[in-house]
Design a protein around this motif. Structure first.
Motif, short mmCIF file in Angstrom:
data_model
loop_
_atom_site.label_atom_id
_atom_site.label_comp_id
_atom_site.label_asym_id
_atom_site.label_seq_id
_atom_site.Cartn_x
_atom_site.Cartn_y
_atom_site.Cartn_z
N UNK A 8 1.02 -1.16 0.11
CA UNK A 8 -0.11 -0.02 0.18
C UNK A 8 0.90 1.79 -0.29
N UNK A 9 0.54 2.04 -0.29
CA UNK A 9 1.11 3.90 -0.97
C UNK A 9 0.11 4.56 -0.88
N UNK A 10 0.95 5.77 -0.75
CA UNK A 10 0.38 6.73 -0.18
C UNK A 10 1.13 8.26 -1.39
N UNK A 11 0.21 8.54 -2.43
CA UNK A 11 0.44 9.99 -2.84
C UNK A 11 0.11 10.93 -2.82
N UNK A 12 1.36 11.65 -2.32
CA UNK A 12 0.36 13.22 -1.37
C UNK A 12 1.21 14.26 -2.99
N UNK A 13 0.57 15.60 -3.11
CA UNK A 13 1.09 16.74 -3.76
C UNK A 13 0.69 17.94 -3.11
N UNK A 14 1.90 18.56 -3.31
CA UNK A 14 1.06 20.63 -3.50
C UNK A 14 1.51 20.74 -5.26
N UNK A 15 0.77 21.14 -5.84
CA UNK A 15 0.90 21.92 -7.07
C UNK A 15 0.49 23.64 -7.17
N UNK A 16 1.63 24.43 -7.83
CA UNK A 16 1.53 25.37 -7.33
C UNK A 16 0.16 26.12 -8.50
N UNK A 17 0.67 25.40 -10.07
CA UNK A 17 -0.16 26.04 -11.19
C UNK A 17 -0.82 25.32 -11.39
N UNK A 18 -2.17 25.67 -11.81
CA UNK A 18 -3.87 25.31 -11.44
C UNK A 18 -3.76 23.72 -13.04
N UNK A 26 -5.91 14.74 -12.67
CA UNK A 26 -6.82 13.32 -13.74
C UNK A 26 -5.61 12.41 -13.57
N UNK A 27 -4.73 12.15 -14.01
CA UNK A 27 -3.29 11.10 -13.95
C UNK A 27 -3.73 9.89 -12.91
N UNK A 28 -3.50 10.99 -11.55
CA UNK A 28 -3.41 10.27 -10.31
C UNK A 28 -5.12 9.27 -10.38
N UNK A 29 -5.82 9.88 -10.40
CA UNK A 29 -7.49 9.23 -10.32
C UNK A 29 -6.58 7.47 -11.44
N UNK A 30 -6.46 7.33 -12.06
CA UNK A 30 -6.11 6.38 -12.87
C UNK A 30 -5.53 5.25 -12.59
N UNK A 31 -4.23 5.94 -11.46
CA UNK A 31 -3.68 4.90 -11.20
C UNK A 31 -3.54 4.93 -9.28
N UNK A 32 -4.73 5.98 -8.38
CA UNK A 32 -4.54 5.62 -7.10
C UNK A 32 -6.60 6.18 -7.12
N UNK A 33 -6.77 6.16 -5.73
CA UNK A 33 -8.20 5.64 -5.46
C UNK A 33 -7.69 7.55 -4.65
N UNK A 34 -9.08 8.45 -4.60
CA UNK A 34 -8.52 10.03 -3.53
C UNK A 34 -8.68 9.04 -2.44
N UNK A 35 -8.20 9.65 -1.60
CA UNK A 35 -8.62 9.29 0.06
C UNK A 35 -8.66 10.83 0.69
N UNK A 36 -8.10 11.88 0.29
CA UNK A 36 -8.50 13.26 0.04
C UNK A 36 -8.17 13.86 -0.80
N UNK A 37 -8.80 15.41 -0.85
CA UNK A 37 -7.89 16.75 -1.77
C UNK A 37 -6.18 15.95 -1.33
N UNK A 38 -5.50 15.82 -2.96
CA UNK A 38 -3.99 15.85 -3.46
C UNK A 38 -3.34 14.06 -2.57
N UNK A 47 7.61 -2.46 -8.83
CA UNK A 47 7.88 -1.34 -10.42
C UNK A 47 6.61 -1.09 -10.93
N UNK A 48 5.34 -0.79 -10.06
CA UNK A 48 4.36 -0.59 -10.55
C UNK A 48 4.53 1.45 -9.93
N UNK A 49 5.37 1.61 -8.57
CA UNK A 49 5.36 2.91 -8.68
C UNK A 49 5.98 3.37 -8.67
#
Length: 103
Positions: A8-18, A26-38, A47-49
């Motif tokens: 199990x992995x958590x992916x978190x991000x903070x992106x400055x440009x809208x 959009x990409x993250x939703x194809x490879x992971x399940x949204x838990x909270x915003x970002x 290998x997959x991660x």
């Protein structure tokens, strides 16, 4: 760690440009399940991660954005507060050591 063993992995991000934020969301939703915003969870091999990491690295501006990927421990302790449950499709059950007032 074996490259074909799933974790199990958590992916978190903070992106400055809208625009980048929308593209990464959009990409993250194809490879992971949204838990909270970002914040996303996925059950993936090493290998997959690495493939997910490389795809995200190609989408961000590494001077302005921050992306983090955390491998969760096998015996995960989970505490949940508030009224919202886990997102549809995300089940944390195997190896979980519950805390008071938790799942």
């Amino acid at each position: 760690m074996a490259l074909n063993e799933k974790h199990m992995w958590l992916i978190a991000y903070d992106i400055t440009d809208p625009r980048r934020l929308v593209r990464i969301h959009r990409y993250a939703k194809t490879v992971a399940i949204p838990v909270q915003y970002s914040l996303y969870a996925c059950y993936e091999t090493a290998r997959g991660i690495l493939g997910i990491r490389d795809a995200l690295a190609d989408m961000i501006n590494d001077r302005e954005d921050d992306v983090r990927i955390y491998q969760l421990p096998q015996r995960l302790r989970v505490a949940r507060f508030g009224s919202r449950s886990l997102p549809k499709g995300l089940l944390v059950a195997e190896g979980v050591m519950p805390l008071a007032n938790t799942l």
